[in-house]
Design an enzyme around this catalytic site. Structure first.
Site, PDB file in Angstrom:
ATOM      1  N   HIS A   1       0.845  -1.195   0.000  1.00  0.00           N
ATOM      2  CA  HIS A   1       0.000   0.000   0.000  1.00  0.00           C
ATOM      3  C   HIS A   1       0.875   1.237   0.000  1.00  0.00           C
ATOM      4  CE1 HIS A   1      -3.182   2.829   0.947  1.00  0.00           C
ATOM      5  NE2 HIS A   1      -4.013   1.877   0.561  1.00  0.00           N
TER       6      HIS A   1
ATOM      7  N   ASP B   1      -8.016  -5.104  -0.643  1.00  0.00           N
ATOM      8  CA  ASP B   1      -8.517  -5.918  -1.748  1.00  0.00           C
ATOM      9  C   ASP B   1      -8.283  -7.410  -1.541  1.00  0.00           C
ATOM     10  OD1 ASP B   1      -9.635  -3.928  -3.426  1.00  0.00           O
ATOM     11  OD2 ASP B   1      -7.609  -3.228  -3.842  1.00  0.00           O
TER      12      ASP B   1
HETATM   13  N1  CMC Z   1       3.859  -7.544  -4.802  1.00  0.00           N
HETATM   14  C1  CMC Z   1       5.210  -7.603  -4.904  1.00  0.00           C
HETATM   15  N2  CMC Z   1       6.000  -6.565  -4.632  1.00  0.00           N
HETATM   16  C2  CMC Z   1       5.420  -5.437  -4.237  1.00  0.00           C
HETATM   17  C3  CMC Z   1       4.024  -5.302  -4.097  1.00  0.00           C
HETATM   18  C4  CMC Z   1       3.248  -6.419  -4.412  1.00  0.00           C
HETATM   19  N3  CMC Z   1       1.923  -6.361  -4.311  1.00  0.00           N
HETATM   20  N4  CMC Z   1       3.728  -4.064  -3.677  1.00  0.00           N
HETATM   21  C5  CMC Z   1       4.884  -3.422  -3.557  1.00  0.00           C
HETATM   22  N5  CMC Z   1       5.904  -4.251  -3.885  1.00  0.00           N
HETATM   23  C6  CMC Z   1       7.334  -3.912  -3.879  1.00  0.00           C
HETATM   24  C7  CMC Z   1       7.686  -3.200  -5.180  1.00  0.00           C
HETATM   25  O1  CMC Z   1       8.068  -4.083  -6.203  1.00  0.00           O
HETATM   26  C8  CMC Z   1       8.800  -2.305  -4.725  1.00  0.00           C
HETATM   27  O2  CMC Z   1       9.947  -3.084  -4.585  1.00  0.00           O
HETATM   28  P1  CMC Z   1      11.379  -2.527  -5.043  1.00  0.00           P
HETATM   29  O3  CMC Z   1      11.602  -1.329  -4.163  1.00  0.00           O
HETATM   30  O4  CMC Z   1      12.291  -3.668  -4.791  1.00  0.00           O
HETATM   31  O5  CMC Z   1      11.233  -2.154  -6.484  1.00  0.00           O
HETATM   32  C9  CMC Z   1       8.389  -1.890  -3.321  1.00  0.00           C
HETATM   33  O6  CMC Z   1       7.566  -2.953  -2.844  1.00  0.00           O
HETATM   34  C10 CMC Z   1       7.609  -0.580  -3.289  1.00  0.00           C
HETATM   35  O7  CMC Z   1       6.485  -0.720  -4.155  1.00  0.00           O
HETATM   36  P2  CMC Z   1       5.864   0.403  -5.066  1.00  0.00           P
HETATM   37  O8  CMC Z   1       5.123  -0.217  -6.186  1.00  0.00           O
HETATM   38  O9  CMC Z   1       6.905   1.424  -5.418  1.00  0.00           O
HETATM   39  O10 CMC Z   1       4.848   1.054  -4.042  1.00  0.00           O
HETATM   40  P3  CMC Z   1       3.741   2.079  -4.422  1.00  0.00           P
HETATM   41  O11 CMC Z   1       3.479   2.858  -3.210  1.00  0.00           O
HETATM   42  O12 CMC Z   1       4.067   2.818  -5.659  1.00  0.00           O
HETATM   43  O13 CMC Z   1       2.513   1.131  -4.802  1.00  0.00           O
HETATM   44  C11 CMC Z   1       0.728  -0.305  -4.700  1.00  0.00           C
HETATM   45  C12 CMC Z   1       1.520   0.767  -3.956  1.00  0.00           C
HETATM   46  C13 CMC Z   1      -0.552  -0.563  -3.938  1.00  0.00           C
HETATM   47  C14 CMC Z   1       0.387   0.205  -6.094  1.00  0.00           C
HETATM   48  C15 CMC Z   1       1.569  -1.579  -4.793  1.00  0.00           C
HETATM   49  O14 CMC Z   1       1.828  -2.090  -3.509  1.00  0.00           O
HETATM   50  C16 CMC Z   1       0.926  -2.626  -5.669  1.00  0.00           C
HETATM   51  O15 CMC Z   1       1.063  -2.588  -6.898  1.00  0.00           O
HETATM   52  N6  CMC Z   1       0.154  -3.587  -5.057  1.00  0.00           N
HETATM   53  C17 CMC Z   1      -0.587  -4.562  -5.839  1.00  0.00           C
HETATM   54  C18 CMC Z   1      -1.871  -3.949  -6.357  1.00  0.00           C
HETATM   55  C19 CMC Z   1      -2.885  -3.746  -5.266  1.00  0.00           C
HETATM   56  O16 CMC Z   1      -3.094  -4.614  -4.439  1.00  0.00           O
HETATM   57  N7  CMC Z   1      -3.531  -2.593  -5.300  1.00  0.00           N
HETATM   58  C20 CMC Z   1      -4.568  -2.231  -4.315  1.00  0.00           C
HETATM   59  C21 CMC Z   1      -4.132  -1.083  -3.485  1.00  0.00           C
HETATM   60  S1  CMC Z   1      -5.044  -0.798  -1.976  1.00  0.00           S
HETATM   61  C22 CMC Z   1      -6.709  -0.564  -2.311  1.00  0.00           C
HETATM   62  C23 CMC Z   1      -7.075   0.061  -3.567  1.00  0.00           C
HETATM   63  O17 CMC Z   1      -6.622   1.140  -3.920  1.00  0.00           O
HETATM   64  O18 CMC Z   1      -7.889  -0.549  -4.263  1.00  0.00           O
END
Ligand code: CMC
Length: 371
Positions: free
Chosen positions: A257, A308
């Site tokens: 998140h 989710d």
């Molecule tokens: N699976 C694997 N690795 C992850 C995940 C994940 N779900 N989420 C974050 N990471 C890793 C990411 O690869 C990165 O690693 P590194 O620094 O080694 O490259 C690190 O954690 C930081 O992640 P980020 O993508 O830069 O974080 P963000 O704040 O930009 O993204 C997020 C937040 C929710 C988009 C992301 O965690 C994600 O894509 N999660 C999966 C999709 C998801 O479940 N979305 C629902 C969000 S909550 C409710 C909603 O809005 O609906």
């Protein structure tokens, strides 16, 4: 100029609607734990839009207002029937149908607060009818008309299945709607605020927000969680599946998140709900698999589930089709979008940030023959 990719950590507005502080989420000051346990979705919608919980008379009036506005015009059914049901995603249908509601509303462009609140009721009331009608129409079934004697959550399940839900199902769904109702300046809510800050109308704001919610990094994640769980047929397969996905640097849907780094408080409540619901239905397998995956990803990546993740188990157990999970999220989040739209319009200023230019330096135009 400094830039922050994804606007992470940027405070873009003030808002009195919901707050995330020390990983505690509140709506108008009330914790989501208290609201999920004790309130109904209708009370929460009233709270979000008006700032205070309704008294008994106000609640009765609000409920009947929603119930009296749940029927959609025939043109909306005709539109849904005309779309290529088997190919199109329900979120695209919802986006189109809400936009069409605006086309059909003669007051769509009246911007005074009173009219906007009446339109808010109409959108919130009709959105369940649209989602459930699409589900039925694509199965070759007649849409089920909304009932005035049922609460918002029970009515949704009734229109979806054509039969009244059990008390447990209706209450679980009600709680699920409460948990998704608002979430500060998430991507779709920000989209809605940006849209109406140009003094565009409320239908445009909600339509834009639906478009933003559709993506798998936001609301679309709940559907993808279910698709992943469907692929893992047993707990023993989960370890390999997750290792393989992480090795391929794939994101595991339903985890991580932007704001919560110590866990999403909604997910903690939903985990308990998923456990109780699956125990009640005798179908605990999906919950046990989900709990195992949570453990795996926590140990392997230090990542925690977001809202989710367990919603997938809850919605599936309630008999909701997988590609309707995100539309269900939209049904609930409409309440938050509308609250933010009203707040934005109440003290509006155009939202227009800047971009730091990193393209070609200034250069002279070259006529086409000379290129
Ligand atoms: N699976 C694997 N690795 C992850 C995940 C994940 N779900 N989420 C974050 N990471 C890793 C990411 O690869 C990165 O690693 P590194 O620094 O080694 O490259 C690190 O954690 C930081 O992640 P980020 O993508 O830069 O974080 P963000 O704040 O930009 O993204 C997020 C937040 C929710 C988009 C992301 O965690 C994600 O894509 N999660 C999966 C999709 C998801 O479940 N979305 C629902 C969000 S909550 C409710 C909603 O809005 O609906």
């Amino acid at each position: 100029m400094t830039t922050t990719k994804g606007l992470e950590g940027i405070v873009a507005t003030t808002s009195a609607i919901s707050s995330i502080h020390n990983d505690v989420l509140t709506y108008r000051g009330y914790s989501i734990e208290d609201l999920a346990e004790q309130a109904t979705f209708e009370e929460v919608v009233y709270l979000l839009w008006n700032g205070e919980l309704p008294d008994a008379v106000q609640l009765r009036e609000f409920r009947s207002n929603l119930a009296n506005n749940a029927t959609v015009p025939d043109e909306i059914y005709d539109l849904i029937k005309a779309l290529p049901h088997q190919k199109v995603h329900p979120m695209a249908v919802l986006r189109t149908a809400v936009s069409a509601l605006g086309v059909l509303d003669e007051q769509a462009d009246d911007m005074d607060e009173k009219t906007n609140k009446q339109k808010a009721i109409r959108i919130q009331a009709k959105i369940s009818t649209i989602v459930t009608a699409f589900s039925r129409i694509r199965q070759g079934l007649e849409p089920v008309a909304p009932r005035k004697d049922l609460g918002f959550a029970a009515n949704f399940l009734y229109m979806l299945k054509g039969k009244e839900p059990s008390t447990v199902a209706a209450r679980t769904f009600d709680k699920a709607l409460i948990l998704h109702a608002d979430h500060e300046l998430n991507a779709s809510t920000f989209t809605a605020r940006v849209c109406v800050a140009t003094l565009s109308d409320i239908y445009s704001g909600v339509t834009a927000a639906i478009g933003a919610l559709k993506g798998p990094l936001h609301g679309g994640a709940n559907e993808q969680v279910m698709r992943m769980l469907d692929k893992i047929t047993s707990i023993s397969e989960a370890d390999f599946f997750i290792e393989d996905a992480l090795a391929k640097k794939q994101k595991i849907m339903g985890f991580g998140h932007r704001v919560y780094k110590n866990g999403d408080p909604r997910a903690r409540i939903q985990k308990k709900m998923a456990e109780e619901l699956t125990q009640d239905s005798g179908e605990e397998k999906l919950y046990l698999l989900s709990a195992h995956i949570e453990e795996l990803i926590r140990n392997r990546k230090g990542l925690l589930p977001n809202t989710d993740f367990y919603s997938a188990t809850i919605y599936h157990t309630l008999g909701i089709e997988t590609d309707l999970f995100t539309p269900v999220f939209a049904v609930s989040r409409t309440s938050g979008w509308v609250a933010h739209i009203l707040e934005q319009l109440g003290d509006n200023r155009l939202i227009r940030p800047r971009a730091e230019y990193n393209g070609q330096p200034y250069r002279a135009y070259v006529p086409v023959d000379a290129r």
